[in-house]
Design a protein around this motif. Structure first.
Motif, PDB file in Angstrom:
ATOM      1  N   VAL A 162      -5.366 -22.631 -51.464  1.00  0.00           N
ATOM      2  CA  VAL A 162      -5.810 -24.085 -52.318  1.00  0.00           C
ATOM      3  C   VAL A 162      -7.295 -24.205 -51.754  1.00  0.00           C
ATOM      4  O   VAL A 162      -8.192 -24.781 -52.828  1.00  0.00           O
ATOM      5  N   ARG A 163      -7.726 -24.024 -50.608  1.00  0.00           N
ATOM      6  CA  ARG A 163      -9.086 -24.241 -50.298  1.00  0.00           C
ATOM      7  C   ARG A 163      -9.918 -23.494 -51.020  1.00  0.00           C
ATOM      8  O   ARG A 163     -11.084 -23.867 -51.544  1.00  0.00           O
ATOM      9  N   SER A 164      -9.615 -22.303 -51.044  1.00  0.00           N
ATOM     10  CA  SER A 164     -10.501 -21.152 -51.930  1.00  0.00           C
ATOM     11  C   SER A 164     -10.677 -21.633 -53.390  1.00  0.00           C
ATOM     12  O   SER A 164     -11.665 -21.373 -53.886  1.00  0.00           O
ATOM     13  N   ARG A 165      -9.505 -22.126 -53.814  1.00  0.00           N
ATOM     14  CA  ARG A 165      -9.626 -22.572 -55.247  1.00  0.00           C
ATOM     15  C   ARG A 165     -10.617 -23.744 -55.570  1.00  0.00           C
ATOM     16  O   ARG A 165     -11.413 -24.009 -56.193  1.00  0.00           O
ATOM     17  N   ALA A 166     -10.268 -24.521 -54.433  1.00  0.00           N
ATOM     18  CA  ALA A 166     -11.538 -25.935 -54.360  1.00  0.00           C
ATOM     19  C   ALA A 166     -13.244 -25.301 -54.307  1.00  0.00           C
ATOM     20  O   ALA A 166     -13.643 -25.971 -55.047  1.00  0.00           O
ATOM     21  N   ALA A 167     -13.019 -24.314 -53.506  1.00  0.00           N
ATOM     22  CA  ALA A 167     -14.572 -23.657 -53.368  1.00  0.00           C
ATOM     23  C   ALA A 167     -14.821 -23.181 -54.629  1.00  0.00           C
ATOM     24  O   ALA A 167     -15.987 -23.365 -54.950  1.00  0.00           O
ATOM     25  N   ARG A 168     -13.957 -22.466 -55.300  1.00  0.00           N
ATOM     26  CA  ARG A 168     -14.324 -21.884 -56.635  1.00  0.00           C
ATOM     27  C   ARG A 168     -14.830 -22.815 -57.907  1.00  0.00           C
ATOM     28  O   ARG A 168     -15.641 -22.890 -58.451  1.00  0.00           O
ATOM     29  N   ILE A 169     -13.839 -23.944 -57.779  1.00  0.00           N
ATOM     30  CA  ILE A 169     -14.269 -25.131 -58.522  1.00  0.00           C
ATOM     31  C   ILE A 169     -15.487 -25.799 -58.507  1.00  0.00           C
ATOM     32  O   ILE A 169     -16.229 -26.021 -59.485  1.00  0.00           O
ATOM     33  N   THR A 170     -15.817 -25.887 -57.220  1.00  0.00           N
ATOM     34  CA  THR A 170     -16.940 -26.585 -56.893  1.00  0.00           C
ATOM     35  C   THR A 170     -18.168 -25.517 -57.443  1.00  0.00           C
ATOM     36  O   THR A 170     -19.111 -26.265 -57.661  1.00  0.00           O
ATOM     37  N   SER A 171     -18.038 -24.442 -57.062  1.00  0.00           N
ATOM     38  CA  SER A 171     -19.138 -23.461 -57.305  1.00  0.00           C
ATOM     39  C   SER A 171     -19.156 -23.428 -58.872  1.00  0.00           C
ATOM     40  O   SER A 171     -20.453 -23.437 -59.359  1.00  0.00           O
ATOM     41  N   ASP A 172     -18.079 -23.361 -59.508  1.00  0.00           N
ATOM     42  CA  ASP A 172     -18.133 -23.420 -61.067  1.00  0.00           C
ATOM     43  C   ASP A 172     -18.910 -24.767 -61.765  1.00  0.00           C
ATOM     44  O   ASP A 172     -19.721 -24.653 -62.495  1.00  0.00           O
ATOM     45  N   LEU A 173     -18.645 -25.806 -60.889  1.00  0.00           N
ATOM     46  CA  LEU A 173     -19.141 -27.216 -61.311  1.00  0.00           C
ATOM     47  C   LEU A 173     -20.414 -27.165 -61.223  1.00  0.00           C
ATOM     48  O   LEU A 173     -21.405 -27.749 -61.971  1.00  0.00           O
ATOM     49  N   SER A 174     -21.191 -26.539 -59.958  1.00  0.00           N
ATOM     50  CA  SER A 174     -22.481 -26.585 -59.659  1.00  0.00           C
ATOM     51  C   SER A 174     -23.260 -25.709 -60.567  1.00  0.00           C
ATOM     52  O   SER A 174     -24.267 -26.091 -61.147  1.00  0.00           O
TER      53      SER A 174
END
Length: 282
Positions: A162-174
């Motif tokens: 779940v933490r990895s998915r949050a990091a990926r989502i944040t990277s995609d948003l950035s």
């Protein structure tokens, strides 16, 4: 798939003509045994369409297996307990469902589903899963409060996936934010270039218009200038000029014939009145 012989015997002893209530109760018990905690059990029950009221959850709570969070004396770390969605994914895989259907039902990514099948179904080495995970810092983005709260919740989640998915989502948003800003700047530069080009074309057209107007005034002045008297036979005037002379002579009380020669005194008077040089007759 049953994990021990007792459960298999209990399942074999079940009557074949269960009523719907018994079927729902049996499904709820199996779901509870596959859940990691109360929240996972509630989510999975809701996905399967089973009751999720407080009494049902309280009755099923003792069936949830222990997570093994307490420290143990063994050197071999226990395998992490499966979440409700992971258990559901394994069950659907064993039933022959496609990976697309499993991902849509459980919300797992392609990588998470592949790792789950490799670790818990195919029995491949778990070196990647057991390796220490490094949390990727989540960069704050100008998003809505609800989305930011969801990202914060996922970032602090105890499950590494779940933490990895949050990091990926944040990277995609950035990345999307940077691309949006870049495209906006490019569109603004193109708009400014178009405005500058249009302004230059307008100035050029105005300059051409001024040139045309100046040429028109010169032509008009030349057209309104007195026509010089051409030299020729007789009086040296054309028929049109002689007609103008006769018209002027009658208007000024001079006697002239309708045809023939115009007296020289009348011509001289006409020339004097129009400040034109006196021309001698040939």
């Amino acid at each position: 798939m049953f994990t021990d012989w007792t459960e298999a015997l209990e399942a074999e002893a079940l009557p074949l003509d269960l009523n719907p209530a018994q079927q729902l109760a049996a499904a709820a018990r199996v779901t509870a045994r596959s859940s990691r905690d109360k929240d996972d059990m509630a989510l999975l029950l809701d996905v399967l369409g089973l009751p999720t009221d407080t009494d049902t959850l309280t009755a099923l709570l003792p069936l949830i297996p222990e997570t093994g969070d307490a420290p143990t004396m063994t050197n071999t770390p226990a395998a992490p307990a499966l979440s409700a969605f992971e258990a559901m994914a394994i069950s659907m895989h064993n039933n022959g469902d496609s990976e697309q259907a499993i991902r849509e039902a459980t919300g797992l990514s392609e990588t998470e589903l592949s790792d789950l099948i490799a670790n818990h179904v195919l029995g491949l080495p778990r070196a990647a899963a057991d390796a220490p995970t490094t949390d990727v810092p989540v960069v704050a983005l100008p998003v809505s409060n609800a989305l930011q709260e969801l990202i914060d919740w996922a970032t602090a989640h105890p499950t590494a996936s779940v933490r990895s998915r949050a990091a990926r989502i944040t990277s995609d948003l950035s990345e999307l934010s940077e691309r949006r800003d870049s495209e906006a700047a490019q569109r603004e530069a193109e708009a400014e270039a178009k405005v500058a080009k249009a302004r230059a074309e307008l100035e050029k057209a105005q300059e051409e218009l001024r040139t045309v107007k100046a040429g028109t005034r010169t032509t008009t002045a030349a057209a309104t200038a007195p026509t010089p008297i051409r030299a020729g036979l007789g009086s040296g005037r054309t028929r049109e000029e002689l007609a103008a002379v006769r018209t002027w002579a009658r208007a000024n009380d001079h006697q002239v014939a309708d045809a023939g020669m115009v007296p020289k005194r009348v011509l001289k008077a006409y020339d004097a009145a129009h400040q034109a040089p006196v021309r001698k007759a040939g």
